[in-house]
Scaffold this active site. Sequence first.
Site, short mmCIF file in Angstrom:
data_model
loop_
_atom_site.label_atom_id
_atom_site.label_comp_id
_atom_site.label_asym_id
_atom_site.label_seq_id
_atom_site.Cartn_x
_atom_site.Cartn_y
_atom_site.Cartn_z
N GLY A 1 0.77 -1.24 0.00
CA GLY A 1 0.00 0.00 0.00
C GLY A 1 0.80 1.29 0.00
N GLU B 1 4.03 4.18 5.95
CA GLU B 1 2.78 3.40 5.89
C GLU B 1 1.76 4.13 5.03
OE1 GLU B 1 0.98 1.02 6.10
OE2 GLU B 1 1.18 -0.20 7.88
N ASP B 2 0.86 3.38 4.43
CA ASP B 2 -0.23 4.03 3.69
C ASP B 2 -1.29 4.56 4.65
OD1 ASP B 2 -0.96 1.44 4.43
OD2 ASP B 2 -1.82 0.90 2.50
N ASP C 1 -5.11 2.34 10.86
CA ASP C 1 -6.53 2.18 11.16
C ASP C 1 -6.64 1.79 12.64
OD1 ASP C 1 -9.17 1.26 11.30
OD2 ASP C 1 -9.10 0.14 9.45
N LYS D 1 -6.94 6.94 10.49
CA LYS D 1 -8.36 6.95 10.90
C LYS D 1 -8.35 7.24 12.40
CE LYS D 1 -9.80 3.64 7.37
NZ LYS D 1 -10.33 2.28 7.10
N ILE E 1 -11.44 3.29 2.18
CA ILE E 1 -11.00 4.04 1.01
C ILE E 1 -10.07 3.23 0.11
CG2 ILE E 1 -11.22 6.31 2.11
CD1 ILE E 1 -8.09 6.07 2.42
N ASP F 1 -5.86 -0.48 -1.63
CA ASP F 1 -6.62 -1.42 -2.46
C ASP F 1 -7.90 -1.91 -1.80
OD1 ASP F 1 -5.08 -2.97 -0.46
OD2 ASP F 1 -5.97 -4.69 -1.47
N ARG G 1 -5.22 0.23 -6.55
CA ARG G 1 -3.97 0.87 -6.11
C ARG G 1 -3.51 1.92 -7.11
NH1 ARG G 1 -2.14 -2.21 -1.75
NH2 ARG G 1 -2.40 -4.46 -1.93
P1 IMP Z 1 -4.48 -1.62 11.03
O1 IMP Z 1 -3.56 -2.74 11.34
O2 IMP Z 1 -5.89 -1.87 11.48
O3 IMP Z 1 -3.99 -0.26 11.50
O4 IMP Z 1 -4.64 -1.54 9.44
C1 IMP Z 1 -3.61 -1.05 8.66
C2 IMP Z 1 -3.55 -1.71 7.30
O5 IMP Z 1 -4.86 -2.11 6.85
C3 IMP Z 1 -3.07 -0.71 6.28
O6 IMP Z 1 -1.68 -0.80 6.09
C4 IMP Z 1 -3.84 -1.09 5.03
O7 IMP Z 1 -3.13 -2.08 4.31
C5 IMP Z 1 -5.12 -1.69 5.53
N1 IMP Z 1 -6.22 -0.69 5.55
C6 IMP Z 1 -6.75 -0.07 6.63
N2 IMP Z 1 -7.75 0.75 6.29
C7 IMP Z 1 -7.87 0.66 4.94
C8 IMP Z 1 -8.74 1.30 3.97
O8 IMP Z 1 -9.62 2.13 4.28
N3 IMP Z 1 -8.54 0.93 2.68
C9 IMP Z 1 -7.59 0.03 2.29
N4 IMP Z 1 -6.75 -0.57 3.15
C10 IMP Z 1 -6.89 -0.26 4.47
MG MG Z 2 -0.63 -1.45 4.34
#
Ligand code: IMP
Ligand code: MG
Length: 184
Positions: A52, A106-107, A110, A138, A160, A166, A172
Amino acid sequence: MEKVTLHDKTFRLFIPNADIEKAIDAVAERLNKDYADATDEDPVILLCTLNGAVIYAAELLKRVNFPLVLKACKLSSYEGTASTGVVKTEVPLPKHLEGKRVLIVEDIVDTGTTIVAMMQQLKEHKVKDARVCTLLLKNEVYDKDVKLDYVAMEIPNRFIVGFGLDYNELGRNIKDIYVLDDSK
Ligand code: IMP
Ligand code: MG
Protein backbone atom coordinates in the site's frame (compact mmCIF):
# COMPACT_ATOMS: atom_id res chain seq x y z
CA MET A 1 -14.14 10.34 -12.60
CA GLU A 2 -16.84 10.80 -9.96
CA LYS A 3 -17.28 7.06 -9.29
CA VAL A 4 -15.33 3.85 -9.77
CA THR A 5 -16.37 0.22 -9.36
CA LEU A 6 -13.95 -2.43 -8.09
CA HIS A 7 -15.13 -6.04 -7.82
CA ASP A 8 -18.64 -5.73 -6.29
CA LYS A 9 -18.35 -2.24 -4.75
CA THR A 10 -18.72 1.35 -5.90
CA PHE A 11 -16.54 4.17 -4.61
CA ARG A 12 -16.88 7.94 -4.98
CA LEU A 13 -14.22 10.64 -5.22
CA PHE A 14 -13.00 11.64 -1.76
CA ILE A 15 -9.55 13.31 -1.84
CA PRO A 16 -8.28 14.71 -5.14
CA ASN A 17 -4.64 14.06 -6.05
CA ALA A 18 -3.70 17.75 -5.73
CA ASP A 19 -4.75 17.77 -2.06
CA ILE A 20 -2.79 14.58 -1.37
CA GLU A 21 0.33 16.06 -2.96
CA LYS A 22 0.00 19.24 -0.91
CA ALA A 23 -0.17 17.19 2.30
CA ILE A 24 2.90 15.22 1.20
CA ASP A 25 4.81 18.44 0.52
CA ALA A 26 4.24 19.49 4.14
CA VAL A 27 5.42 16.14 5.55
CA ALA A 28 8.53 16.16 3.34
CA GLU A 29 9.41 19.63 4.58
CA ARG A 30 9.24 18.40 8.19
CA LEU A 31 11.32 15.31 7.38
CA ASN A 32 13.99 17.43 5.68
CA LYS A 33 14.31 19.48 8.87
CA ASP A 34 14.16 16.56 11.31
CA TYR A 35 16.66 14.36 9.45
CA ALA A 36 19.00 17.12 8.28
CA ASP A 37 21.77 15.57 10.41
CA ALA A 38 21.72 12.18 8.62
CA THR A 39 25.01 11.32 6.89
CA ASP A 40 26.21 8.88 4.22
CA GLU A 41 27.75 6.82 7.07
CA ASP A 42 24.57 6.97 9.13
CA PRO A 43 21.70 7.20 6.63
CA VAL A 44 18.02 6.99 7.55
CA ILE A 45 16.44 3.63 6.75
CA LEU A 46 13.23 4.42 4.90
CA LEU A 47 11.13 1.31 5.45
CA CYS A 48 8.32 1.10 2.91
CA THR A 49 5.48 -1.18 3.94
CA LEU A 50 4.33 -3.14 0.90
CA ASN A 51 2.14 -2.94 -1.02
CA GLY A 52 0.00 0.00 0.00
CA ALA A 53 2.73 2.52 0.78
CA VAL A 54 4.65 2.28 -2.51
CA ILE A 55 3.14 5.40 -4.05
CA TYR A 56 3.48 7.44 -0.87
CA ALA A 57 7.09 6.28 -0.45
CA ALA A 58 7.85 7.23 -4.07
CA GLU A 59 6.31 10.68 -3.63
CA LEU A 60 8.36 11.20 -0.44
CA LEU A 61 11.54 10.03 -2.19
CA LYS A 62 11.03 12.73 -4.82
CA ARG A 63 10.93 15.38 -2.09
CA VAL A 64 13.45 14.47 0.63
CA ASN A 65 17.12 15.37 0.39
CA PHE A 66 18.91 13.65 3.31
CA PRO A 67 20.97 10.45 2.92
CA LEU A 68 18.68 7.41 3.12
CA VAL A 69 18.54 3.73 2.28
CA LEU A 70 15.28 2.35 0.90
CA LYS A 71 14.06 -0.97 2.34
CA ALA A 72 10.72 -2.75 2.33
CA CYS A 73 8.71 -5.23 4.34
CA LYS A 74 5.20 -6.58 4.21
CA LEU A 75 2.88 -7.20 7.13
CA SER A 76 -0.82 -7.56 6.58
CA SER A 77 -3.90 -7.41 8.75
CA TYR A 78 -6.65 -6.58 6.29
CA GLU A 79 -8.94 -8.76 4.21
CA GLY A 80 -11.64 -7.21 2.05
CA THR A 81 -12.81 -4.07 3.84
CA ALA A 82 -12.02 -4.95 7.48
CA SER A 83 -9.10 -5.56 9.82
CA THR A 84 -8.69 -9.20 10.90
CA GLY A 85 -6.82 -8.22 14.07
CA VAL A 86 -4.12 -10.79 13.24
CA VAL A 87 -0.88 -9.65 11.63
CA LYS A 88 0.80 -11.90 9.06
CA THR A 89 4.46 -11.32 8.15
CA GLU A 90 4.66 -11.86 4.40
CA VAL A 91 8.05 -10.20 3.77
CA PRO A 92 10.14 -9.94 6.95
CA LEU A 93 12.04 -6.84 8.07
CA PRO A 94 15.45 -6.34 6.44
CA LYS A 95 18.58 -7.48 8.30
CA HIS A 96 21.24 -5.27 9.92
CA LEU A 97 18.95 -2.66 11.41
CA GLU A 98 20.80 -2.56 14.72
CA GLY A 99 21.71 0.99 15.75
CA LYS A 100 19.92 2.52 12.75
CA ARG A 101 17.31 5.25 12.56
CA VAL A 102 14.24 3.85 10.86
CA LEU A 103 11.36 5.76 9.30
CA ILE A 104 8.37 3.50 8.70
CA VAL A 105 6.38 4.64 5.68
CA GLU A 106 2.78 3.40 5.89
CA ASP A 107 -0.23 4.03 3.69
CA ILE A 108 -2.81 4.11 6.48
CA VAL A 109 -3.10 3.49 10.21
CA ASP A 110 -6.53 2.18 11.16
CA THR A 111 -6.76 0.09 14.36
CA GLY A 112 -2.97 0.30 14.68
CA THR A 113 -2.53 -3.48 14.91
CA THR A 114 -0.01 -3.47 12.05
CA ILE A 115 2.07 -0.57 13.34
CA VAL A 116 2.25 -2.05 16.86
CA ALA A 117 3.54 -5.35 15.42
CA MET A 118 6.08 -3.52 13.30
CA MET A 119 7.34 -1.40 16.21
CA GLN A 120 7.72 -4.57 18.29
CA GLN A 121 9.79 -6.22 15.55
CA LEU A 122 11.98 -3.11 15.18
CA LYS A 123 12.61 -3.13 18.92
CA GLU A 124 13.77 -6.74 18.67
CA HIS A 125 16.15 -5.63 15.89
CA LYS A 126 17.63 -3.09 18.35
CA VAL A 127 17.17 -0.04 16.15
CA LYS A 128 18.35 3.28 17.57
CA ASP A 129 15.14 5.12 16.70
CA ALA A 130 11.92 4.23 14.92
CA ARG A 131 9.33 6.73 13.75
CA VAL A 132 6.05 6.36 11.94
CA CYS A 133 5.26 8.31 8.77
CA THR A 134 1.75 7.52 7.54
CA LEU A 135 -0.16 9.08 4.68
CA LEU A 136 -3.52 8.55 6.38
CA LEU A 137 -4.87 8.04 9.88
CA LYS A 138 -8.36 6.95 10.90
CA ASN A 139 -8.12 8.91 14.14
CA GLU A 140 -11.56 7.80 15.42
CA VAL A 141 -10.39 4.17 15.36
CA TYR A 142 -6.73 4.31 16.38
CA ASP A 143 -6.41 3.40 20.05
CA LYS A 144 -2.81 2.26 20.47
CA ASP A 145 0.05 3.94 22.34
CA VAL A 146 2.57 4.04 19.48
CA LYS A 147 3.30 7.67 18.65
CA LEU A 148 2.46 8.58 15.06
CA ASP A 149 5.19 11.07 14.28
CA TYR A 150 4.18 12.18 10.79
CA VAL A 151 0.54 12.03 9.67
CA ALA A 152 -0.19 13.63 6.30
CA MET A 153 -4.01 13.47 6.54
CA GLU A 154 -6.66 12.34 9.03
CA ILE A 155 -9.84 10.74 7.70
CA PRO A 156 -13.08 9.45 9.27
CA ASN A 157 -13.69 5.73 9.76
CA ARG A 158 -14.50 4.94 6.15
CA PHE A 159 -13.06 2.39 3.73
CA ILE A 160 -11.00 4.04 1.01
CA VAL A 161 -9.03 3.05 -2.09
CA GLY A 162 -6.58 4.65 -4.49
CA PHE A 163 -3.10 6.20 -4.23
CA GLY A 164 -1.68 2.77 -3.35
CA LEU A 165 -4.59 1.53 -1.24
CA ASP A 166 -6.62 -1.42 -2.46
CA TYR A 167 -9.88 -3.26 -2.17
CA ASN A 168 -8.89 -6.92 -2.55
CA GLU A 169 -5.83 -5.83 -4.56
CA LEU A 170 -7.66 -3.57 -7.02
CA GLY A 171 -7.61 0.22 -7.05
CA ARG A 172 -3.97 0.87 -6.11
CA ASN A 173 -3.34 2.62 -9.44
CA ILE A 174 -6.07 5.25 -9.04
CA LYS A 175 -4.37 8.61 -8.52
CA ASP A 176 -7.05 10.17 -6.30
CA ILE A 177 -8.51 8.64 -3.11
CA TYR A 178 -12.04 7.21 -3.34
CA VAL A 179 -14.40 6.27 -0.51
CA LEU A 180 -16.84 3.36 -0.37
CA ASP A 181 -20.19 4.69 -1.52
CA ASP A 182 -22.86 3.20 0.73
CA SER A 183 -25.61 5.49 -0.54
CA LYS A 184 -26.53 2.76 -3.01
P1 IMP B 1 -4.48 -1.62 11.03
O1 IMP B 1 -3.56 -2.74 11.34
O2 IMP B 1 -5.89 -1.87 11.48
O3 IMP B 1 -3.99 -0.26 11.50
O4 IMP B 1 -4.64 -1.54 9.44
C1 IMP B 1 -3.61 -1.05 8.66
C2 IMP B 1 -3.55 -1.71 7.30
O5 IMP B 1 -4.86 -2.11 6.85
C3 IMP B 1 -3.07 -0.71 6.28
O6 IMP B 1 -1.68 -0.80 6.09
C4 IMP B 1 -3.84 -1.09 5.03
O7 IMP B 1 -3.13 -2.08 4.31
C5 IMP B 1 -5.12 -1.69 5.53
N1 IMP B 1 -6.22 -0.69 5.55
C6 IMP B 1 -6.75 -0.07 6.63
N2 IMP B 1 -7.75 0.75 6.29
C7 IMP B 1 -7.87 0.66 4.94
C8 IMP B 1 -8.74 1.30 3.97
O8 IMP B 1 -9.62 2.13 4.28
N3 IMP B 1 -8.54 0.93 2.68
C9 IMP B 1 -7.59 0.03 2.29
N4 IMP B 1 -6.75 -0.57 3.15
C10 IMP B 1 -6.89 -0.26 4.47
MG1 MG C 1 -0.63 -1.45 4.34
